[in-house]
Design a protein around this motif. Structure first.
Motif, mmCIF file in Angstrom:
data_model
loop_
_atom_site.group_PDB
_atom_site.id
_atom_site.type_symbol
_atom_site.label_atom_id
_atom_site.label_comp_id
_atom_site.label_asym_id
_atom_site.label_seq_id
_atom_site.Cartn_x
_atom_site.Cartn_y
_atom_site.Cartn_z
ATOM 1 N N SER A 1 0.837 -1.205 0.000
ATOM 2 C CA SER A 1 0.000 0.000 0.000
ATOM 3 C C SER A 1 0.870 1.253 0.000
ATOM 4 O O SER A 1 0.823 2.054 -0.921
ATOM 5 N N LEU A 2 1.669 1.405 1.065
ATOM 6 C CA LEU A 2 2.550 2.573 1.177
ATOM 7 C C LEU A 2 3.919 2.121 1.657
ATOM 8 O O LEU A 2 4.022 1.125 2.381
ATOM 9 N N THR A 3 4.945 2.847 1.298
ATOM 10 C CA THR A 3 6.295 2.576 1.809
ATOM 11 C C THR A 3 6.842 3.845 2.456
ATOM 12 O O THR A 3 6.669 4.940 1.918
ATOM 13 N N VAL A 4 7.469 3.664 3.630
ATOM 14 C CA VAL A 4 8.154 4.778 4.320
ATOM 15 C C VAL A 4 9.648 4.500 4.241
ATOM 16 O O VAL A 4 10.081 3.392 4.576
ATOM 17 N N LEU A 5 10.421 5.475 3.817
ATOM 18 C CA LEU A 5 11.868 5.267 3.665
ATOM 19 C C LEU A 5 12.680 6.291 4.456
ATOM 20 O O LEU A 5 12.425 7.492 4.384
ATOM 21 N N PHE A 6 13.655 5.780 5.212
ATOM 22 C CA PHE A 6 14.649 6.634 5.873
ATOM 23 C C PHE A 6 15.960 6.428 5.132
ATOM 24 O O PHE A 6 16.422 5.288 5.007
ATOM 25 N N GLN A 7 16.575 7.500 4.672
ATOM 26 C CA GLN A 7 17.876 7.389 4.021
ATOM 27 C C GLN A 7 18.898 8.085 4.910
ATOM 28 O O GLN A 7 18.565 9.065 5.561
ATOM 29 N N LYS A 8 20.126 7.612 4.895
ATOM 30 C CA LYS A 8 21.149 8.269 5.714
ATOM 31 C C LYS A 8 22.400 8.585 4.887
ATOM 32 O O LYS A 8 22.918 7.719 4.201
ATOM 33 N N ASP A 9 22.838 9.801 4.961
ATOM 34 C CA ASP A 9 24.120 10.303 4.418
ATOM 35 C C ASP A 9 24.272 10.194 2.908
ATOM 36 O O ASP A 9 24.601 11.166 2.248
ATOM 37 N N ILE A 10 24.107 9.005 2.374
ATOM 38 C CA ILE A 10 24.363 8.796 0.946
ATOM 39 C C ILE A 10 23.050 8.503 0.232
ATOM 40 O O ILE A 10 22.313 7.597 0.626
ATOM 41 N N GLY A 11 22.778 9.265 -0.832
ATOM 42 C CA GLY A 11 21.558 9.048 -1.609
ATOM 43 C C GLY A 11 21.766 7.956 -2.643
ATOM 44 O O GLY A 11 22.645 7.113 -2.498
ATOM 45 N N GLY A 12 20.976 7.982 -3.689
ATOM 46 C CA GLY A 12 21.095 6.971 -4.736
ATOM 47 C C GLY A 12 19.726 6.551 -5.244
ATOM 48 O O GLY A 12 19.616 5.921 -6.295
ATOM 49 N N LEU A 13 18.686 6.945 -4.499
ATOM 50 C CA LEU A 13 17.336 6.600 -4.949
ATOM 51 C C LEU A 13 16.956 7.504 -6.128
ATOM 52 O O LEU A 13 17.237 8.701 -6.119
#
Ligand SMILES: O=C(O)CCC(=O)C(=O)O
Ligand SMILES: [Fe+2]
Length: 284
Positions: free
Chosen positions: A205-217
């Protein structure tokens, strides 16, 4: 001036509006889900220190020996450690699996799945931290689903703004999953077809994302052929609509295609290490 979609066009929604001006909150989330199926959320209610601590723990976990990690190998219920290259997100075009390793947690509920509560020691020592992260992400998803039920004008007799909730109850068996992912550093050749996370849409249904320091998405906006980077914005989580919600809304809310690419350091072309945490919320 260009009208090509760019990173700066990704909506940033202030979730304190959920309490202070719910109709504006509904309007903004509805628009973001209809147009893109993807947005940043600030003032989401997560404690920054707790999130930092979970990232610290997952680094300790992935730093362990391969042998140690294989003691909790992913099982038939989809919980446990998934090895480097084991998952192939873009199975139609990828020749090799994703350059990542991950750990999937079950929902933290003894009645729901006692076996899945047996965690590797480094996670078990901080079980309450991960349990609280999983439950808070779930609560956040329920609130966002509330705004979408209001947006869909679901009649009171059918459940109104609470329509999605019984289908996403935390104590029901579902594909909900808190997943932590480690993308190891590597040397990248320009002609290499290697990928961190292949192009895909999420299935729930939904996704929650935490990213740290380095991106790439990166995301692929609908009707576009150009991938758009999703830079890290501090104190924001990223939310995306997934396939099931797209199906339930008859395509009104869009499940967006995304992927994880290597971010290279100059001049060596070494891809930096990356850690992320995600909660995938799935209906029954
Ligand atoms: O690396 C990322 O940020 C994307 C990962 C992802 O989309 C997934 O695991 O479903
Ligand atoms: Fe994804």
């Amino acid at each position: 001036m260009t009208d090509t979609f760019q990173s700066k066009d990704i909506p940033i929604i202030d979730f304190s509006l959920f309490e202070t001006n719910q109709s504006l909150c509904v309007q903004q989330i509805k628009l973001a889900c209809e147009n893109l199926g993807f947005f940043y959320l600030k003032n989401h209610g997560f404690n920054e220190k707790d999130v930092e601590e979970t990232f610290h723990r997952i680094k300790l976990y992935f730093d362990q020996s391969h042998e140690e990690k294989l003691n909790y190998k992913i099982n038939e219920h989809y919980f446990g450690y998934m090895d480097l290259r084991q998952e192939v997100l873009d199975f139609k075009t990828q020749k090799i699996g994703d350059h990542k390793e991950s750990f999937n947690f079950s929902k933290f509920d003894d009645n729901y799945d006692p076996l899945a509560q047996i965690l590797p020691p480094l996670f078990n020592e901080k079980k309450s931290l991960f349990s609280s992260l999983s439950k808070k992400c779930h609560q956040l998803c329920l609130k966002i689903l509330q705004t979408l039920a209001i947006a869909l004008e679901i009649p009171q007799s059918e459940g109104g703004k609470h329509w999605f909730e019984p289908k996403h109850s935390y104590d029901l068996k579902s594909g909900d999953c808190l997943r932590v992912i480690h993308y190891p550093p590597t040397v990248v050749n320009n002609d290499q077809e290697d990928i961190r996370a292949g192009s895909h849409s999420d299935y729930g249904s939904l996704t929650v994302l935490f990213q740290k320091d380095i991106g790439g998405l990166e995301i692929l906006p609908h009707n576009s052929t150009e991938w758009v980077p999703v830079p890290i914005i501090s104190n924001c989580v990223v939310i995306n609509v997934a396939d099931c919600l797209q199906f339930w809304s008859k395509g009104l809310f869009k499940s967006i295609k995304h992927r994880g690419i290597f971010v290279k350091t100059k001049p060596l072309s070494a891809a930096t290490e990356r850690y992320i945490e995600k909660l995938f919320t799935t209906n029954l």
